[in-house]
Each structure stands twice: as C-alpha cells, then as structure tokens.
Design an enzyme around this catalytic site. Structure first.
Site, PDB file in Angstrom:
ATOM      1  N   ASP A  10     -25.394   3.943 -55.429  1.00  0.00           N
ATOM      2  CA  ASP A  10     -26.382   4.933 -55.855  1.00  0.00           C
ATOM      3  C   ASP A  10     -27.138   5.376 -54.600  1.00  0.00           C
ATOM      4  O   ASP A  10     -27.037   4.745 -53.544  1.00  0.00           O
ATOM      5  CB  ASP A  10     -27.366   4.314 -56.861  1.00  0.00           C
ATOM      6  CG  ASP A  10     -28.445   5.303 -57.308  1.00  0.00           C
ATOM      7  OD1 ASP A  10     -28.119   6.487 -57.521  1.00  0.00           O
ATOM      8  OD2 ASP A  10     -29.626   4.903 -57.418  1.00  0.00           O
ATOM      9  N   SER A  11     -27.901   6.441 -54.730  1.00  0.00           N
ATOM     10  CA  SER A  11     -28.718   6.886 -53.603  1.00  0.00           C
ATOM     11  C   SER A  11     -29.819   5.871 -53.291  1.00  0.00           C
ATOM     12  O   SER A  11     -30.383   5.900 -52.208  1.00  0.00           O
ATOM     13  CB  SER A  11     -29.355   8.228 -53.938  1.00  0.00           C
ATOM     14  OG  SER A  11     -30.128   8.107 -55.111  1.00  0.00           O
ATOM     15  N   TYR A  42     -31.140  12.022 -53.207  1.00  0.00           N
ATOM     16  CA  TYR A  42     -30.042  12.978 -53.066  1.00  0.00           C
ATOM     17  C   TYR A  42     -30.335  14.259 -53.863  1.00  0.00           C
ATOM     18  O   TYR A  42     -29.850  15.337 -53.525  1.00  0.00           O
ATOM     19  CB  TYR A  42     -28.738  12.393 -53.636  1.00  0.00           C
ATOM     20  CG  TYR A  42     -28.030  11.333 -52.820  1.00  0.00           C
ATOM     21  CD1 TYR A  42     -28.576  10.788 -51.658  1.00  0.00           C
ATOM     22  CD2 TYR A  42     -26.779  10.867 -53.234  1.00  0.00           C
ATOM     23  CE1 TYR A  42     -27.900   9.817 -50.948  1.00  0.00           C
ATOM     24  CE2 TYR A  42     -26.092   9.901 -52.518  1.00  0.00           C
ATOM     25  CZ  TYR A  42     -26.658   9.366 -51.376  1.00  0.00           C
ATOM     26  OH  TYR A  42     -25.976   8.398 -50.674  1.00  0.00           O
ATOM     27  N   GLY A  43     -31.078  14.094 -54.940  1.00  0.00           N
ATOM     28  CA  GLY A  43     -31.185  15.151 -55.948  1.00  0.00           C
ATOM     29  C   GLY A  43     -31.892  16.419 -55.523  1.00  0.00           C
ATOM     30  O   GLY A  43     -31.808  17.440 -56.205  1.00  0.00           O
ATOM     31  N   CYS A  73     -24.782   7.045 -60.088  1.00  0.00           N
ATOM     32  CA  CYS A  73     -25.723   8.061 -59.618  1.00  0.00           C
ATOM     33  C   CYS A  73     -25.317   9.388 -60.256  1.00  0.00           C
ATOM     34  O   CYS A  73     -24.202   9.881 -60.016  1.00  0.00           O
ATOM     35  CB  CYS A  73     -25.625   8.146 -58.093  1.00  0.00           C
ATOM     36  SG  CYS A  73     -26.625   9.475 -57.381  1.00  0.00           S
ATOM     37  N   THR A  75     -26.450  12.285 -59.676  1.00  0.00           N
ATOM     38  CA  THR A  75     -26.393  13.360 -58.687  1.00  0.00           C
ATOM     39  C   THR A  75     -25.055  13.346 -57.942  1.00  0.00           C
ATOM     40  O   THR A  75     -24.402  14.389 -57.805  1.00  0.00           O
ATOM     41  CB  THR A  75     -27.560  13.209 -57.693  1.00  0.00           C
ATOM     42  OG1 THR A  75     -28.769  13.086 -58.448  1.00  0.00           O
ATOM     43  CG2 THR A  75     -27.658  14.393 -56.769  1.00  0.00           C
ATOM     44  N   GLU A 152     -39.053   5.010 -57.849  1.00  0.00           N
ATOM     45  CA  GLU A 152     -38.852   4.277 -56.581  1.00  0.00           C
ATOM     46  C   GLU A 152     -40.162   3.644 -56.103  1.00  0.00           C
ATOM     47  O   GLU A 152     -40.159   2.650 -55.405  1.00  0.00           O
ATOM     48  CB  GLU A 152     -38.302   5.213 -55.491  1.00  0.00           C
ATOM     49  CG  GLU A 152     -36.860   5.656 -55.692  1.00  0.00           C
ATOM     50  CD  GLU A 152     -35.810   4.699 -55.088  1.00  0.00           C
ATOM     51  OE1 GLU A 152     -36.105   4.050 -54.080  1.00  0.00           O
ATOM     52  OE2 GLU A 152     -34.714   4.616 -55.659  1.00  0.00           O
ATOM     53  N   CYS A 186     -29.812  10.620 -64.943  1.00  0.00           N
ATOM     54  CA  CYS A 186     -30.052  10.011 -63.633  1.00  0.00           C
ATOM     55  C   CYS A 186     -30.290   8.524 -63.890  1.00  0.00           C
ATOM     56  O   CYS A 186     -31.045   8.165 -64.808  1.00  0.00           O
ATOM     57  CB  CYS A 186     -31.285  10.663 -63.010  1.00  0.00           C
ATOM     58  SG  CYS A 186     -31.961   9.796 -61.589  1.00  0.00           S
ATOM     59  N   THR A 187     -29.663   7.681 -63.082  1.00  0.00           N
ATOM     60  CA  THR A 187     -29.728   6.235 -63.360  1.00  0.00           C
ATOM     61  C   THR A 187     -31.116   5.631 -63.097  1.00  0.00           C
ATOM     62  O   THR A 187     -31.350   4.478 -63.430  1.00  0.00           O
ATOM     63  CB  THR A 187     -28.666   5.486 -62.530  1.00  0.00           C
ATOM     64  OG1 THR A 187     -28.733   5.938 -61.172  1.00  0.00           O
ATOM     65  CG2 THR A 187     -27.281   5.714 -63.092  1.00  0.00           C
ATOM     66  N   HIS A 188     -32.009   6.405 -62.503  1.00  0.00           N
ATOM     67  CA  HIS A 188     -33.385   5.915 -62.359  1.00  0.00           C
ATOM     68  C   HIS A 188     -34.158   6.012 -63.690  1.00  0.00           C
ATOM     69  O   HIS A 188     -35.123   5.290 -63.889  1.00  0.00           O
ATOM     70  CB  HIS A 188     -34.154   6.759 -61.327  1.00  0.00           C
ATOM     71  CG  HIS A 188     -33.847   6.420 -59.900  1.00  0.00           C
ATOM     72  ND1 HIS A 188     -32.640   6.697 -59.314  1.00  0.00           N
ATOM     73  CD2 HIS A 188     -34.618   5.833 -58.941  1.00  0.00           C
ATOM     74  CE1 HIS A 188     -32.683   6.301 -58.041  1.00  0.00           C
ATOM     75  NE2 HIS A 188     -33.866   5.787 -57.798  1.00  0.00           N
TER      76      HIS A 188
HETATM   77  N1  DGL Z   1     -30.037   7.628 -59.314  1.00  0.00           N
HETATM   78  C1  DGL Z   1     -29.796   8.946 -58.799  1.00  0.00           C
HETATM   79  C2  DGL Z   1     -29.182   9.784 -59.903  1.00  0.00           C
HETATM   80  O1  DGL Z   1     -28.660   9.197 -60.842  1.00  0.00           O
HETATM   81  C3  DGL Z   1     -31.061   9.394 -58.139  1.00  0.00           C
HETATM   82  C4  DGL Z   1     -31.039  10.738 -57.592  1.00  0.00           C
HETATM   83  C5  DGL Z   1     -31.674  11.013 -56.275  1.00  0.00           C
HETATM   84  O2  DGL Z   1     -31.410  10.296 -55.318  1.00  0.00           O
HETATM   85  O3  DGL Z   1     -32.368  12.020 -56.205  1.00  0.00           O
HETATM   86  O4  DGL Z   1     -29.145  11.001 -59.899  1.00  0.00           O
END
Ligand code: DGL
Length: 274
Positions: A10-11, A42-43, A73, A75, A152, A186-188
């Site tokens: 993931d990012s 990343y998003g 992730c 994204t 985060e 998004c996994t967050h």
């Molecule tokens: N967990 C990432 C996702 O599922 C986070 C995105 C990011 O880094 O902006 O999209």
C-alpha cells in the site's frame, strides 16, 4: 501446498487492514508487507506517477519470491492497466474487482456509492468493474481526499469531532442518493468505519476493500493448491524511517507487531525490473 509468502503493498498504512483480515482467514501464511510511507499519499498524484510507484512496489515484492501479490491500495489498483498487471508474471489482484463483486452481491436497490482518493474516483475504475458485473446498477462516486491524512495521523476515534465534520461534508450529499451499499474504495477508510456508518445511520452496507481482497486471496490460493502451512510470520518493510511504525501498525491491525521493520530505498528499484 506452497509456503512462499504473500506479498502485499500500500502507499502507507492502510493496507494493514488487509493484512489483519489475511491473518484472520489464513493464519499459516507468511506475509511480506511493503508500505510506501516515504511517498504517501498516492491519491493526490497523477496517474503516471502512481503507476510508476506501484510497479516499483511490485518489483520490490517480487525480489522476495512471493507466490501472490496484492495491491491493498485502491489508488494503485485503479491506476494500473491490465497490460501492466499482465507483466507481473505471478498471480496478482488489486482491491477493485473483489470489492465490486461484493457490492453487486449486496445491493438490493441497485444504487451503489463509491468513495476513494481523488485519483481513484477520477479513474472511474470501480464504476467500470461494477458495470462489468451488473450493467443495470447506478454508481455514485465521491472523492474524500482528507480521509487519508486524518487516518495516517491517528484521527480515528469513533467520536473524533474533526473527522466526523469532514466525513459529514463528504458523505451527506451521497446519503441523498439513497444508496444501499457504499464501497470504502481506499484501504485507509475502514479505520473510520464507525464514523462513516453513523452518517448513514447504519442503513447502508459498507464494503471494506482490504477484507474483500483477503477473501479473494483465500479463494484463489485454495482453488490453485497454493495454501501455505507455515508459522504465519509477517515481515514489514517501509520506505520512510521505521520509527513509530510498530505502534501505528499495531493500532491498524489490532495486534502487536513482533517482527522488525526494515527501511527500503524504493526509489532505487526500477519499475522495469519485473
Ligand atoms: N490506501 C490507499 C488507497 O487505498 C491510500 C491512498 C493514498 O495514498 O492517497 O487508496
């Protein structure tokens, strides 16, 4: 049987929600996690950069002779093209298709919401995946760019006022669309599940992409005779200083991290090394 590891990336920390689910479903699997903590988020980036980062992450995991790679992730999953993922050379899944399948199975009204990062929503990947399964479904997308930094930074308590205010701003317009299923694209986002659930008065089924990709992995490994029978150890790699990772990761996974966390120079890995 195959005791090689499952590689997952993931990012940042969000993919740990998928690791948590993998450990619950497949406790004997060896897991190698890479969190690109030095380049998160990343998003908010353009597609070409996200593709480059994701392919570097995959190339890093491939160096560990993994049997399966999961992009935990939304994204990265949304940005990669089938041509790119075909080049990986070992089984791969992102979160988009497993989440779309779960959403299509759950909807009664045929009205599905999708939230994600700006890049994910802009890509339209979830909508395409949903319509490839159920062309009759209406999809409503909304980007929630502040959710990742809030998560985060640990603003995840169910009664957190700041995150609740932000969530209301993003989600109240979507409530008017009378969706009955919402993909947390998004996994967050599962980390603020109860805040989101409260806004929809618990009337909407929330799809957790980490859980869905973990379920997909379980089915895939079982079907192909690739399940592991190891000790279920996890290795963690990050691209920023590992300081503080163990504590935050424990929060995300709901268990203490026993193994060391290793820093990787991800920029030194060529995305063309696949
Ligand atoms: N967990 C990432 C996702 O599922 C986070 C995105 C990011 O880094 O902006 O999209």
């Amino acid at each position: 049987m195959d005791n090689r590891a499952i590689g997952i990336f993931d990012s940042g920390l969000g993919g740990l929600t998928a690791v948590k689910e993998l450990r619950r479903l497949l406790p004997n699997e060896h897991i190698i996690y890479f969190g690109d903590t030095g380049r998160v988020p990343y998003g908010s980036r353009g597609r070409a950069i996200i593709q480059k980062y994701a392919m570097q992450d995959i190339a890093f995991l491939k160096q560990h002779d993994v049997k399966l790679i999961l992009a935990a992730c939304g994204t990265a999953s949304s940005a990669l093209t089938p041509q790119q993922t075909d080049c990986i050379g070992i089984p791969y899944s992102g979160v988009v298709l497993p989440s779309a399948q779960a959403a299509c199975a759950a909807t009664v009204s045929g009205r599905i919401g999708v939230i994600g990062t700006s890049a994910t929503v802009r890509s339209g990947a979830y909508g395409r995946a949903i319509r490839s399964i159920r062309p009759d479904v209406h999809v409503f997308g909304n980007a929630c760019p502040l959710f990742v930094p809030l998560v985060e930074n640990g603003f995840i308590q169910p009664d957190n006022e700041i995150t609740t205010k932000v969530a209301e701003q993003y989600l109240l317009p979507m409530r008017k669309e009378q969706i009955d299923v919402l993909i947390l694209g998004c996994t967050h986002y599962p980390l603020i599940y109860s805040i989101i659930d409260r806004i929809f008065e618990s009337k909407v089924t929330l799809i957790d992409p980490g859980r869905e990709v973990a379920r997909w992995a379980q089915g895939y490994l079982a079907q192909h005779g690739l399940l592991g029978e190891g000790d279920g150890r996890c290795e963690f790699y990050v691209s920023d200083s590992p300081e503080g990772f163990t504590e935050t990761a424990a929060l995300f996974m709901g268990e203490n991290i026993k193994s060391d966390v290793t820093q990787v120079d991800i920029d030194a890995i060529s995305e063309l090394a696949l």
